[in-house]
Design a protein around this motif. Structure first.
Motif, PDB file in Angstrom:
ATOM      1  N   PHE A 155       0.823  -3.528   2.814  1.00 25.55           N
ATOM      2  CA  PHE A 155       1.337  -3.548   2.125  1.00 25.55           C
ATOM      3  C   PHE A 155       2.893  -3.595   3.145  1.00 25.55           C
ATOM      4  O   PHE A 155       3.890  -4.445   2.706  1.00 25.55           O
ATOM      5  CB  PHE A 155       2.145  -2.910   1.654  1.00 25.55           C
ATOM      6  N   GLY A 156       3.005  -2.964   4.524  1.00 25.96           N
ATOM      7  CA  GLY A 156       4.621  -3.338   5.191  1.00 25.96           C
ATOM      8  C   GLY A 156       5.842  -3.194   4.527  1.00 25.96           C
ATOM      9  O   GLY A 156       5.583  -2.718   3.871  1.00 25.96           O
ATOM     10  N   GLN A 157       6.029  -4.275   4.460  1.00 25.63           N
ATOM     11  CA  GLN A 157       7.879  -3.884   4.237  1.00 25.63           C
ATOM     12  C   GLN A 157       7.216  -4.874   2.697  1.00 25.63           C
ATOM     13  O   GLN A 157       8.458  -5.209   2.313  1.00 25.63           O
ATOM     14  CB  GLN A 157       8.426  -5.247   5.702  1.00 25.63           C
ATOM     15  N   SER A 158       6.641  -5.241   1.793  1.00 27.90           N
ATOM     16  CA  SER A 158       6.337  -6.071   1.120  1.00 27.90           C
ATOM     17  C   SER A 158       7.982  -4.930  -0.543  1.00 27.90           C
ATOM     18  O   SER A 158       8.080  -3.741  -0.372  1.00 27.90           O
ATOM     19  CB  SER A 158       5.321  -5.741   0.234  1.00 27.90           C
ATOM     20  N   GLU A 159       7.910  -6.043  -1.397  1.00 26.01           N
ATOM     21  CA  GLU A 159       9.025  -5.516  -2.423  1.00 26.01           C
ATOM     22  C   GLU A 159       7.815  -3.701  -3.292  1.00 26.01           C
ATOM     23  O   GLU A 159       8.481  -3.555  -3.385  1.00 26.01           O
ATOM     24  CB  GLU A 159       8.952  -6.275  -4.068  1.00 26.01           C
ATOM     25  N   LEU A 160       6.428  -4.089  -2.851  1.00 23.93           N
ATOM     26  CA  LEU A 160       5.701  -2.936  -4.087  1.00 23.93           C
ATOM     27  C   LEU A 160       6.369  -1.470  -3.350  1.00 23.93           C
ATOM     28  O   LEU A 160       6.139  -0.938  -3.158  1.00 23.93           O
ATOM     29  CB  LEU A 160       4.644  -3.138  -3.909  1.00 23.93           C
ATOM     30  N   ALA A 161       6.146  -1.692  -1.048  1.00 26.32           N
ATOM     31  CA  ALA A 161       6.255  -0.741  -0.395  1.00 26.32           C
ATOM     32  C   ALA A 161       7.740   0.150  -1.383  1.00 26.32           C
ATOM     33  O   ALA A 161       7.961   0.560  -0.772  1.00 26.32           O
ATOM     34  CB  ALA A 161       6.170  -1.338   0.668  1.00 26.32           C
ATOM     35  N   LYS A 162       8.414  -0.950  -1.243  1.00 27.22           N
ATOM     36  CA  LYS A 162      10.124  -0.561  -1.415  1.00 27.22           C
ATOM     37  C   LYS A 162      10.236  -0.009  -2.884  1.00 27.22           C
ATOM     38  O   LYS A 162      11.324   1.105  -2.500  1.00 27.22           O
ATOM     39  CB  LYS A 162      11.114  -2.192  -0.797  1.00 27.22           C
ATOM     40  N   VAL A 163      10.282  -0.344  -4.173  1.00 25.22           N
ATOM     41  CA  VAL A 163       9.968   0.056  -4.985  1.00 25.22           C
ATOM     42  C   VAL A 163       9.509   1.560  -4.648  1.00 25.22           C
ATOM     43  O   VAL A 163       9.928   2.340  -5.478  1.00 25.22           O
ATOM     44  CB  VAL A 163       9.075  -1.272  -6.282  1.00 25.22           C
ATOM     45  N   ALA A 164       7.756   1.604  -4.024  1.00 26.01           N
ATOM     46  CA  ALA A 164       7.653   2.798  -4.346  1.00 26.01           C
ATOM     47  C   ALA A 164       8.376   3.944  -3.362  1.00 26.01           C
ATOM     48  O   ALA A 164       8.442   5.022  -3.755  1.00 26.01           O
ATOM     49  CB  ALA A 164       6.144   2.550  -3.372  1.00 26.01           C
ATOM     50  N   TRP A 165       8.659   3.361  -2.654  1.00 25.79           N
ATOM     51  CA  TRP A 165       9.311   4.603  -1.120  1.00 25.79           C
ATOM     52  C   TRP A 165      11.058   4.986  -2.048  1.00 25.79           C
ATOM     53  O   TRP A 165      11.804   5.507  -2.673  1.00 25.79           O
ATOM     54  CB  TRP A 165       9.750   3.481  -0.484  1.00 25.79           C
ATOM     55  N   ASN A 166      11.545   3.735  -3.503  1.00 22.24           N
ATOM     56  CA  ASN A 166      12.600   4.361  -3.521  1.00 22.24           C
ATOM     57  C   ASN A 166      12.070   4.643  -4.702  1.00 22.24           C
ATOM     58  O   ASN A 166      13.429   5.744  -5.333  1.00 22.24           O
ATOM     59  CB  ASN A 166      13.160   2.100  -4.493  1.00 22.24           C
ATOM     60  N   THR A 167      11.350   5.157  -5.246  1.00 24.34           N
ATOM     61  CA  THR A 167      10.699   5.552  -6.798  1.00 24.34           C
ATOM     62  C   THR A 167      10.680   7.215  -6.192  1.00 24.34           C
ATOM     63  O   THR A 167      11.154   8.336  -6.755  1.00 24.34           O
ATOM     64  CB  THR A 167       9.705   5.120  -7.027  1.00 24.34           C
ATOM     65  N   LEU A 168      10.052   7.306  -4.844  1.00 27.03           N
ATOM     66  CA  LEU A 168      10.338   8.594  -4.442  1.00 27.03           C
ATOM     67  C   LEU A 168      11.868   9.612  -4.039  1.00 27.03           C
ATOM     68  O   LEU A 168      11.978  10.054  -3.886  1.00 27.03           O
ATOM     69  CB  LEU A 168       9.543   8.330  -3.071  1.00 27.03           C
TER      70      LEU A 168
END
Length: 98
Positions: free
Chosen positions: A82-95
């Motif tokens: 997923f690298g720098q994808s939007e999904l990865a950013k959302v997952a990181w922000n959720t954590l």
């Protein structure tokens, strides 16, 4: 913040926690913000924080073995490419907000 500083070995003085928290809570009321400088007000806040700390410690059973979820998330993101994808950013922000 006081207890978290102890757990993560980044010591935060109780005095600093009290003064900063009080100033943030009462930022629109300068008279109230000055009240923290009174010994009685300061001691009341100090006792509340220490009481909350004891309650929290009792609630978690004095277990500080806390597993941070960031490493498994990074591993999953890399393995799923997923690298720098939007999904990865959302997952990181959720954590971070958890």
């Amino acid at each position: 913040m006081f207890l978290a500083g102890k757990v993560e070995e980044t010591t935060v003085l109780l005095r600093d926690v009290i003064v900063v928290a009080h100033s943030i809570i009462h930022k629109k009321d300068p008279v109230s913000a000055e009240r923290i400088k009174q010994w009685k007000t300061y001691r009341e806040k100090e006792e509340l924080i220490l009481l909350a700390e004891r309650l929290l410690l009792s609630t978690i059973g004095f277990d500080f073995n806390i597993i941070h979820p960031y490493k498994p998330l990074v591993t999953a993101i890399k393995s799923l490419k997923f690298g720098q994808s939007e999904l990865a950013k959302v997952a990181w922000n959720t954590l971070n907000d958890w």
